[in-house]
Motif scaffolding. Structure first.
Motif, PDB file in Angstrom:
ATOM      1  N   LEU A 478      50.749  32.228  40.288  1.00  0.00           N
ATOM      2  CA  LEU A 478      51.079  33.608  40.625  1.00  0.00           C
ATOM      3  C   LEU A 478      52.012  34.244  39.599  1.00  0.00           C
ATOM      4  O   LEU A 478      52.064  35.472  39.471  1.00  0.00           O
ATOM      5  CB  LEU A 478      51.714  33.658  42.019  1.00  0.00           C
ATOM      6  N   GLU A 479      52.775  33.440  38.864  1.00  0.00           N
ATOM      7  CA  GLU A 479      53.735  33.999  37.902  1.00  0.00           C
ATOM      8  C   GLU A 479      53.078  34.373  36.573  1.00  0.00           C
ATOM      9  O   GLU A 479      53.731  34.955  35.715  1.00  0.00           O
ATOM     10  CB  GLU A 479      54.861  32.987  37.657  1.00  0.00           C
ATOM     11  N   THR A 480      51.814  34.037  36.377  1.00  0.00           N
ATOM     12  CA  THR A 480      51.130  34.304  35.110  1.00  0.00           C
ATOM     13  C   THR A 480      49.928  35.207  35.364  1.00  0.00           C
ATOM     14  O   THR A 480      49.098  34.924  36.234  1.00  0.00           O
ATOM     15  CB  THR A 480      50.641  32.988  34.466  1.00  0.00           C
ATOM     16  N   PHE A 481      49.849  36.300  34.545  1.00  0.00           N
ATOM     17  CA  PHE A 481      48.713  37.216  34.670  1.00  0.00           C
ATOM     18  C   PHE A 481      47.565  36.735  33.785  1.00  0.00           C
ATOM     19  O   PHE A 481      47.741  36.496  32.597  1.00  0.00           O
ATOM     20  CB  PHE A 481      49.116  38.635  34.262  1.00  0.00           C
ATOM     21  N   ARG A 482      46.399  36.609  34.387  1.00  0.00           N
ATOM     22  CA  ARG A 482      45.219  36.208  33.642  1.00  0.00           C
ATOM     23  C   ARG A 482      44.019  36.975  34.164  1.00  0.00           C
ATOM     24  O   ARG A 482      43.972  37.346  35.339  1.00  0.00           O
ATOM     25  CB  ARG A 482      44.936  34.716  33.793  1.00  0.00           C
ATOM     26  N   LEU A 483      43.080  37.173  33.261  1.00  0.00           N
ATOM     27  CA  LEU A 483      41.825  37.799  33.653  1.00  0.00           C
ATOM     28  C   LEU A 483      40.859  36.688  34.052  1.00  0.00           C
ATOM     29  O   LEU A 483      40.317  35.988  33.201  1.00  0.00           O
ATOM     30  CB  LEU A 483      41.250  38.630  32.502  1.00  0.00           C
ATOM     31  N   ASP A 484      40.703  36.541  35.367  1.00  0.00           N
ATOM     32  CA  ASP A 484      39.828  35.491  35.887  1.00  0.00           C
ATOM     33  C   ASP A 484      38.698  36.158  36.665  1.00  0.00           C
ATOM     34  O   ASP A 484      38.889  36.616  37.797  1.00  0.00           O
ATOM     35  CB  ASP A 484      40.626  34.553  36.799  1.00  0.00           C
ATOM     36  N   PRO A 485      37.515  36.261  36.061  1.00  0.00           N
ATOM     37  CA  PRO A 485      36.407  36.955  36.757  1.00  0.00           C
ATOM     38  C   PRO A 485      35.929  36.245  38.009  1.00  0.00           C
ATOM     39  O   PRO A 485      35.272  36.848  38.854  1.00  0.00           O
ATOM     40  CB  PRO A 485      35.296  36.992  35.684  1.00  0.00           C
TER      41      PRO A 485
END
Length: 547
Positions: A478-485
């Motif tokens: 939750l602390e890391t933003f990632r683009l996960d389709p």
């Protein structure tokens, strides 16, 4: 086009033309000669017949020219085919005098005839007649170039450039000594192809051989060395001309050709000196008073020629490096085509450093401290450039810390060169300017630091992509933003299910410690009564029937 291939092409073209026009020379059993007349010129393909006959004879002569190098008897056949080509061209010129032919074709036919006639006289060494024919041909083409559009003018000027070496060669053989300089320049720049190439080589070698008779010694590094080998004399005499031609050439392809020519001549000369060294070594072994400690004149000459070869290699690779650097700075227009990369420049500077390492080991120069210092300083300069492009290659793969360390190493090399180069101003004037390199490195350092800061999000994304592939659920990142389709798909990986076991506090265990200290009342009377009841009473007591 190769002579044999062109000759076959002309023969097949003639056969097709004759078949199309119905202009057959008899049948398979009997030959019946026919001539193209002016009355037939209503169809211009009849002119092509005569032209193809001349071209076929000329192309066959070119094939024989190549074979005559190993079979001298074929030279007679060569001259016969050239005369045949000139005869067909004269027939073509006469046909073009018809009013049905336009002025442009007439002039082209005259120039063609003059060229083939000049080639016949050239092979017969009739220099004056050949020069007159070539001059006539050149004049016609120059007039045609000035009278028509630029597209046609380019073709006519190309013909003029092809004829010019023949004219100058004829002028030299007639007695014009000034023509030799033009011929040498044309030979160095790749001019004078075809039949002229071999003649130019022979002429220049002959001219240098005459000059070599007056050359007796050469001075290098404060030592005069006698030059007794003719091949070495000829090479050393032409060295200044070759270097001047390279310096004046702006075209990179031509410059590369000049470097290759110079290196080939240098290798041949070194090989000739080595053969002499072998015979000299045998003579020393036979003689009892040989002085093994002193470097002989022949060995010093060999070192000098090797020095020339290695310095030429360094200059050639440096020239190639400059060309690649210019292309490296240009934006890529075609993504499908592979452009230059810093790795290509690293390879070139590796070769330069290898050549410099060989320079420091030349025989006769081990105790020349000035020479050794010059070589070591040059090595530092090229090490700096090599280190710079290694750093550039690390920048491309976003290894910022490695690139920054290498940039600092470049600055270290450059400052060391500046501190040592004060006493070598004259000998190091051809070296690249390290001050420009320092300025470029400082600019690259700032760009690198900015790119490293801006690239923090991107660098964090690299391991995140790996974690997504490892099925790390959303609840654990939750602390890391990632683009996960996959989160918006049918099977989003939100939490781990089933969850892992977690430790919990267990239920306490109670032990009755007071039981051992309690005094129970006597129950003997009740036990006896139970005993008297027998088995039936015992069973009733167990199941509660007796209560």
């Amino acid at each position: 086009m190769d002579g044999c291939y062109r000759w076959g092409y002309c023969s097949r073209r003639l056969r097709r033309l004759r078949k199309t026009l119905g202009f057959k020379m008899g049948n398979r059993h009997k030959f019946v000669g026919k001539k193209v007349t002016v009355e037939m010129l209503s169809d211009n393909r009849y002119l092509l017949l005569v032209l193809m006959e001349a071209e076929r004879a000329w192309s066959y002569a070119m094939q024989l020219k190549q074979e005559a190098n190993t079979e001298p008897r074929k030279r007679f056949h060569l001259l016969a085919r050239l005369r045949k080509a000139a005869k067909h061209s004269e027939k073509l010129e006469k046909l073009c005098e018809s009013p049905r032919v336009d002025a442009k074709t007439k002039l082209e036919a005259q120039a063609y005839t003059a060229y083939l006639t000049g080639m016949v006289d050239f092979e017969l060494q009739e220099w004056k007649l050949a020069m007159e024919a070539f001059n006539k041909c050149k004049t016609i083409y120059e007039k045609l170039a000035s009278a028509f559009t630029e597209e046609l003018a380019v073709l006519y000027r190309q013909r003029v450039d092809e004829i010019s070496p023949n004219i100058r060669y004829c002028a030299y053989n007639i007695g014009d000594q000034n023509a030799i300089n033009d011929l040498m320049q044309m030979r160095l720049t790749g001019g004078g192809g075809g039949m002229m190439a071999e003649k130019l080589e022979a002429l220049i070698t002959q001219a240098r051989t005459k000059q070599a008779a007056t050359m007796s010694e050469v001075e290098w590094r404060g030592r005069s060395v006698p030059v007794k080998i003719d091949k070495a004399r000829i090479f050393l005499l032409g060295l200044a001309d070759n270097e001047a031609a390279i310096a004046q050439t702006a075209n990179e392809e031509t410059k590369e050709h000049l470097y290759e020519t110079l290196l080939a001549e240098c290798r041949d000369t070194i090989q000739a000196v080595r053969e002499e060294l072998k015979s000299e070594a045998k003579q020393r072994e036979r003689s009892s008073d040989s002085d093994s400690g002193k470097v002989s004149n022949l060995q010093f000459l060999h070192s000098y020629l090797t020095y020339i070869k290695l310095c030429t290699l360094v200059k050639r690779n440096e020239s190639m490096a400059h060309t690649l650097q210019a292309k490296l700075k240009e934006p890529e227009t075609d993504e499908t085509k592979r452009g230059p990369r810093p790795q290509d420049l690293i390879r070139l500077y590796d070769i330069i450093l290898q050549s410099l390492a060989e320079l420091s080991t030349l025989q006769g120069l081990e105790d020349d401290h000035t020479f050794q210092k010059e070589v070591s300083l040059k090595t530092l300069v090229y090490k700096a450039y090599r280190c710079f492009f290694i750093a550039q290659s690390y920048v491309l793969v976003k290894k910022w810390s490695e690139a920054l360390v290498l940039y600092e190493r470049v600055l270290k090399y450059a400052k060391e060169v500046q501190s040592k180069a004060k006493s070598f101003n004259n000998s190091l004037k051809d070296l690249p300017d390290v001050q420009e390199l320092i300025a470029e490195v400082n600019a690259e350092k700032y760009s690198l630091q900015a790119a490293a800061i801006l690239d923090t999000d991107e660098t964090a994304e690299v391991p995140s992509q790996q974690q997504v592939k490892d099925n790390t659920p959303l609840s654990d990142r939750l602390e890391t933003f990632r683009l996960d389709p996959t989160l918006v798909g049918k099977q989003p990986n939100l939490v781990q299910f089933p969850p892992d076991f977690q430790p919990i506090p267990c239920k306490p265990l109670f032990f009755d410690l007071a039981l051992n200290h309690v005094a129970f009342p006597a129950l003997d009377d009740k036990v006896e009564q139970k005993g008297k009841g027998g088995l039936t009473g015992y069973i009733k007591g167990i199941f509660g029937f007796g209560s």
